[in-house]
Design an enzyme around this catalytic site. Structure first.
Site, mmCIF file in Angstrom:
data_model
loop_
_atom_site.group_PDB
_atom_site.id
_atom_site.type_symbol
_atom_site.label_atom_id
_atom_site.label_comp_id
_atom_site.label_asym_id
_atom_site.label_seq_id
_atom_site.Cartn_x
_atom_site.Cartn_y
_atom_site.Cartn_z
ATOM 1 N N HIS A 148 0.840 -1.193 0.000
ATOM 2 C CA HIS A 148 0.000 0.000 0.000
ATOM 3 C C HIS A 148 0.877 1.246 0.000
ATOM 4 C CE1 HIS A 148 0.949 -0.167 4.245
ATOM 5 N NE2 HIS A 148 0.166 -1.213 4.468
HETATM 6 P P1 TYD Z 1 -2.300 -3.631 7.247
HETATM 7 O O1 TYD Z 1 -2.251 -2.206 6.802
HETATM 8 O O2 TYD Z 1 -2.770 -4.644 6.291
HETATM 9 O O3 TYD Z 1 -0.887 -4.062 7.802
HETATM 10 P P2 TYD Z 1 0.546 -4.048 7.080
HETATM 11 O O4 TYD Z 1 0.806 -2.665 6.636
HETATM 12 O O5 TYD Z 1 1.436 -4.460 8.158
HETATM 13 O O6 TYD Z 1 0.532 -5.041 5.986
HETATM 14 O O7 TYD Z 1 -3.187 -3.688 8.567
HETATM 15 C C1 TYD Z 1 -3.846 -4.844 9.022
HETATM 16 C C2 TYD Z 1 -5.151 -4.449 9.701
HETATM 17 O O8 TYD Z 1 -4.900 -3.664 10.850
HETATM 18 C C3 TYD Z 1 -6.044 -3.636 8.789
HETATM 19 O O9 TYD Z 1 -7.379 -4.068 8.997
HETATM 20 C C4 TYD Z 1 -5.903 -2.223 9.305
HETATM 21 C C5 TYD Z 1 -5.570 -2.399 10.753
HETATM 22 N N1 TYD Z 1 -4.666 -1.364 11.290
HETATM 23 C C6 TYD Z 1 -5.146 -0.462 12.240
HETATM 24 O O10 TYD Z 1 -6.313 -0.498 12.650
HETATM 25 N N2 TYD Z 1 -4.283 0.468 12.732
HETATM 26 C C7 TYD Z 1 -3.003 0.559 12.316
HETATM 27 O O11 TYD Z 1 -2.249 1.448 12.793
HETATM 28 C C8 TYD Z 1 -2.517 -0.369 11.318
HETATM 29 C C9 TYD Z 1 -1.113 -0.297 10.818
HETATM 30 C C10 TYD Z 1 -3.393 -1.307 10.855
#
Ligand code: TYD
Length: 141
Positions: free
Chosen positions: A54
């Site tokens: 992302h």
């Molecule tokens: P995600 O963005 O997929 O994690 P990564 O960047 O590590 O691959 O996040 C996983 C889940 O957690 C998604 O549903 C969003 C949630 N999340 C939060 O609620 N707060 C946060 O600060 C982060 C990083 C994720």
């Protein structure tokens, strides 16, 4: 914008002594350019997992493997670079609008992430085609 201006590898001082190591990261322009609003850490990801995938319209990040190792692929739509995080004193600063993948996690990897904003799912771009469109639009402005 050139990718080399969109990320930075930082080295933090180790204030350790005979009692052990101590690494300090202060925000607001002291050690990293932003005020730290959020902290999260990622661990227990298998070596074949790819996380991230992302870009963020608003948030800047600082990543540190405080334990173990991982790799981060950064991509600005026209250039890419792979950075291995392998020392607790090494930080990877990411500006906004960089596409990032985190992968190749060692079993003991603990990836600490400091963020400049509170979580807001609407500022995440999770579709690479949409990311490219927004980058192109920005470039034309
Ligand atoms: P995600 O963005 O997929 O994690 P990564 O960047 O590590 O691959 O996040 C996983 C889940 O957690 C998604 O549903 C969003 C949630 N999340 C939060 O609620 N707060 C946060 O600060 C982060 C990083 C994720």
């Amino acid at each position: 914008m050139a990718l080399k201006d969109q990320y930075k590898i930082l080295e933090f001082k180790d204030l350790g002594d005979e009692r052990g190591n101590l690494v300090v990261i202060e925000g607001e322009g002291m050690d990293i350019p932003f005020d730290i609003k959020r902290v999260f850490y990622i661990y227990g990801s298998d070596s074949e997992v790819v996380r991230g995938q992302h870009a963020n319209r608003e948030t800047e990040f600082l990543m540190v493997n405080v334990g173990g190792t991982s790799k981060v692929r950064v991509d600005n739509g026209s250039e890419e670079e792979i950075i291995e995080l392998n020392r607790p004193g090494m930080g990877l600063y990411l500006s906004t609008m960089i596409w990032k993948d985190m992968y190749d996690f060692s079993p003991d990897s603990i990836l600490l992430v400091l963020a400049s904003r509170h979580y807001d799912g609407t500022e995440y771009i999770r579709d690479y085609e949409e990311y490219l469109k927004e980058v192109q639009r920005e470039g034309k402005m």
